[in-house]
Design a protein around this motif. Structure first.
Motif, PDB file in Angstrom:
ATOM      1  N   HIS A  37       0.818  -1.214   0.000  1.00 34.96           N
ATOM      2  CA  HIS A  37       0.000   0.000   0.000  1.00 34.96           C
ATOM      3  C   HIS A  37       0.853   1.266   0.000  1.00 34.96           C
ATOM      4  O   HIS A  37       0.427   2.293  -0.536  1.00 34.96           O
ATOM      5  N   VAL A  38       2.045   1.194   0.574  1.00 33.12           N
ATOM      6  CA  VAL A  38       2.981   2.317   0.477  1.00 33.12           C
ATOM      7  C   VAL A  38       3.284   2.595  -1.001  1.00 33.12           C
ATOM      8  O   VAL A  38       3.264   3.740  -1.453  1.00 33.12           O
ATOM      9  N   ARG A  39       3.529   1.518  -1.769  1.00 39.18           N
ATOM     10  CA  ARG A  39       3.833   1.688  -3.200  1.00 39.18           C
ATOM     11  C   ARG A  39       2.649   2.299  -3.944  1.00 39.18           C
ATOM     12  O   ARG A  39       2.823   3.219  -4.749  1.00 39.18           O
ATOM     13  N   GLN A  40       1.448   1.780  -3.671  1.00 38.22           N
ATOM     14  CA  GLN A  40       0.272   2.302  -4.384  1.00 38.22           C
ATOM     15  C   GLN A  40       0.052   3.775  -4.041  1.00 38.22           C
ATOM     16  O   GLN A  40      -0.264   4.589  -4.902  1.00 38.22           O
ATOM     17  N   SER A  41       0.232   4.096  -2.763  1.00 33.95           N
ATOM     18  CA  SER A  41       0.022   5.472  -2.316  1.00 33.95           C
ATOM     19  C   SER A  41       1.038   6.416  -2.959  1.00 33.95           C
ATOM     20  O   SER A  41       0.698   7.523  -3.373  1.00 33.95           O
ATOM     21  N   LEU A  42       2.300   5.958  -3.055  1.00 32.02           N
ATOM     22  CA  LEU A  42       3.339   6.783  -3.685  1.00 32.02           C
ATOM     23  C   LEU A  42       3.016   7.040  -5.148  1.00 32.02           C
ATOM     24  O   LEU A  42       3.235   8.132  -5.658  1.00 32.02           O
ATOM     25  N   ASP A  96       0.527   9.694  -5.208  1.00 30.64           N
ATOM     26  CA  ASP A  96       1.177  10.968  -4.861  1.00 30.64           C
ATOM     27  C   ASP A  96       1.908  11.567  -6.054  1.00 30.64           C
ATOM     28  O   ASP A  96       1.804  12.765  -6.316  1.00 30.64           O
ATOM     29  N   VAL A  97       2.691  10.717  -6.747  1.00 33.60           N
ATOM     30  CA  VAL A  97       3.490  11.204  -7.874  1.00 33.60           C
ATOM     31  C   VAL A  97       2.576  11.767  -8.959  1.00 33.60           C
ATOM     32  O   VAL A  97       2.799  12.871  -9.472  1.00 33.60           O
ATOM     33  N   VAL A  98       1.538  11.011  -9.292  1.00 31.75           N
ATOM     34  CA  VAL A  98       0.615  11.459 -10.342  1.00 31.75           C
ATOM     35  C   VAL A  98      -0.108  12.734  -9.889  1.00 31.75           C
ATOM     36  O   VAL A  98      -0.292  13.669 -10.662  1.00 31.75           O
ATOM     37  N   MET A  99      -0.483  12.764  -8.610  1.00 36.11           N
ATOM     38  CA  MET A  99      -1.164  13.936  -8.057  1.00 36.11           C
ATOM     39  C   MET A  99      -0.270  15.174  -8.162  1.00 36.11           C
ATOM     40  O   MET A  99      -0.714  16.250  -8.561  1.00 36.11           O
ATOM     41  N   VAL A 145     -10.215  18.229 -12.644  1.00 38.68           N
ATOM     42  CA  VAL A 145     -10.911  16.943 -12.735  1.00 38.68           C
ATOM     43  C   VAL A 145      -9.962  15.805 -12.340  1.00 38.68           C
ATOM     44  O   VAL A 145     -10.329  14.900 -11.579  1.00 38.68           O
ATOM     45  N   ALA A 146      -8.709  15.872 -12.837  1.00 43.52           N
ATOM     46  CA  ALA A 146      -7.731  14.824 -12.528  1.00 43.52           C
ATOM     47  C   ALA A 146      -7.446  14.766 -11.032  1.00 43.52           C
ATOM     48  O   ALA A 146      -7.367  13.680 -10.447  1.00 43.52           O
ATOM     49  N   ILE A 147      -7.316  15.925 -10.399  1.00 39.50           N
ATOM     50  CA  ILE A 147      -7.006  15.960  -8.969  1.00 39.50           C
ATOM     51  C   ILE A 147      -8.187  15.415  -8.160  1.00 39.50           C
ATOM     52  O   ILE A 147      -8.001  14.651  -7.210  1.00 39.50           O
ATOM     53  N   VAL A 148      -9.398  15.780  -8.577  1.00 38.02           N
ATOM     54  CA  VAL A 148     -10.590  15.240  -7.898  1.00 38.02           C
ATOM     55  C   VAL A 148     -10.642  13.718  -8.075  1.00 38.02           C
ATOM     56  O   VAL A 148     -10.876  12.973  -7.118  1.00 38.02           O
ATOM     57  N   ALA A 149     -10.364  13.240  -9.302  1.00 36.34           N
ATOM     58  CA  ALA A 149     -10.391  11.800  -9.580  1.00 36.34           C
ATOM     59  C   ALA A 149      -9.357  11.065  -8.726  1.00 36.34           C
ATOM     60  O   ALA A 149      -9.636   9.999  -8.173  1.00 36.34           O
ATOM     61  N   ILE A 190      -6.717   3.218 -12.917  1.00 32.91           N
ATOM     62  CA  ILE A 190      -5.976   4.205 -13.710  1.00 32.91           C
ATOM     63  C   ILE A 190      -4.492   4.190 -13.355  1.00 32.91           C
ATOM     64  O   ILE A 190      -3.638   3.954 -14.204  1.00 32.91           O
ATOM     65  N   ILE A 191      -4.172   4.401 -12.058  1.00 30.23           N
ATOM     66  CA  ILE A 191      -2.782   4.461 -11.614  1.00 30.23           C
ATOM     67  C   ILE A 191      -2.057   3.146 -11.920  1.00 30.23           C
ATOM     68  O   ILE A 191      -0.871   3.138 -12.210  1.00 30.23           O
ATOM     69  N   LYS A 192      -2.789   2.033 -11.877  1.00 27.79           N
ATOM     70  CA  LYS A 192      -2.164   0.721 -12.077  1.00 27.79           C
ATOM     71  C   LYS A 192      -1.535   0.596 -13.462  1.00 27.79           C
ATOM     72  O   LYS A 192      -0.616  -0.169 -13.670  1.00 27.79           O
ATOM     73  N   ASP A 193      -2.040   1.379 -14.416  1.00 32.05           N
ATOM     74  CA  ASP A 193      -1.512   1.316 -15.775  1.00 32.05           C
ATOM     75  C   ASP A 193      -0.178   2.043 -15.924  1.00 32.05           C
ATOM     76  O   ASP A 193       0.489   1.913 -16.935  1.00 32.05           O
ATOM     77  N   LEU A 194       0.178   2.837 -14.937  1.00 34.93           N
ATOM     78  CA  LEU A 194       1.469   3.524 -14.985  1.00 34.93           C
ATOM     79  C   LEU A 194       2.513   2.561 -14.447  1.00 34.93           C
ATOM     80  O   LEU A 194       2.457   2.135 -13.311  1.00 34.93           O
ATOM     81  N   LYS A 195       3.445   2.199 -15.283  1.00 31.64           N
ATOM     82  CA  LYS A 195       4.322   1.077 -14.954  1.00 31.64           C
ATOM     83  C   LYS A 195       5.504   1.474 -14.073  1.00 31.64           C
ATOM     84  O   LYS A 195       6.209   0.613 -13.579  1.00 31.64           O
ATOM     85  N   PHE A 196       5.720   2.757 -13.883  1.00 30.55           N
ATOM     86  CA  PHE A 196       6.829   3.150 -13.010  1.00 30.55           C
ATOM     87  C   PHE A 196       6.458   2.882 -11.550  1.00 30.55           C
ATOM     88  O   PHE A 196       5.292   2.686 -11.236  1.00 30.55           O
ATOM     89  N   LEU A 197       7.443   2.887 -10.671  1.00 29.85           N
ATOM     90  CA  LEU A 197       7.216   2.709  -9.233  1.00 29.85           C
ATOM     91  C   LEU A 197       6.554   1.384  -8.900  1.00 29.85           C
ATOM     92  O   LEU A 197       5.750   1.299  -8.004  1.00 29.85           O
ATOM     93  N   LYS A 198       6.875   0.340  -9.609  1.00 28.46           N
ATOM     94  CA  LYS A 198       6.249  -0.973  -9.378  1.00 28.46           C
ATOM     95  C   LYS A 198       6.603  -1.525  -8.004  1.00 28.46           C
ATOM     96  O   LYS A 198       7.731  -1.448  -7.596  1.00 28.46           O
TER      97      LYS A 198
END
Ligand SMILES: [Zn+2]
Length: 149
Positions: A82-87, A90-93, A115-119, A141-149
């Motif tokens: 969950h630390v990884r998912q949260s990071l 955060d990065v996308v935010m 809209v992106a920030i609300v999402a 959505i975030i899961k499709d970003l392959k960085f920070l795996k």
């Protein structure tokens, strides 16, 4: 044995109902749908119940929650997941916020950015609720970003 769809009598061992063509339970079983983003089964029940609180913190407190979770949860794979998912969120935010601020004079960027920030905030809340339920799912959505795996 009867057909699950039309109720016709079936002979033992037939793969399809002779009157409506529905596959019978004697035929090939339909695949059970497995959510590829759901990693709950990879973590032990003890890990999840012991470290739930640390898995929640990053979603509530962002980077501060990440630091507390890493320091306090020890080697918990569930908290680290969950630390990884949260990071990732955060990065996308941060990227979304930076682009929005830099290009806020462009009306369309401002709208898309907000809209992106609300999402992302909604995704964060969904993740938090999933931790409450003891799950380990990758955020939409975030899961499709392959960085920070
Ligand atoms: Zn039938």
């Amino acid at each position: 044995m009867v057909c699950s769809k039309c109720g016709a009598q079936l002979n033992e061992g037939v793969a399809f109902c002779p009157s409506c063509g529905t596959p019978t339970s004697g035929g090939p079983q339909p695949q059970v749908y497995v959510d590829p983003t759901d990693h709950t089964a990879e973590f032990s029940a003890n890990d999840i119940s012991d470290n739930k609180i640390f898995a929640m913190l990053p979603y509530i407190m962002s980077v501060i929650g990440v630091i507390i979770a890493l320091l306090a949860s020890g080697e918990s794979p569930y908290a680290k997941f969950h630390v990884r998912q949260s990071l990732k969120i955060d990065v996308v935010m941060m990227l979304a916020a930076a682009v929005t601020v830099l290009l806020s004079w462009t009306c369309i960027v401002l709208i898309v950015g907000v809209v992106a920030i609300v999402a992302l905030t909604v995704i964060r809340i969904i993740c938090f609720v999933q931790v409450c339920q003891g799950k380990a799912k990758e955020p939409a959505i975030i899961k499709d970003l392959k960085f920070l795996k």
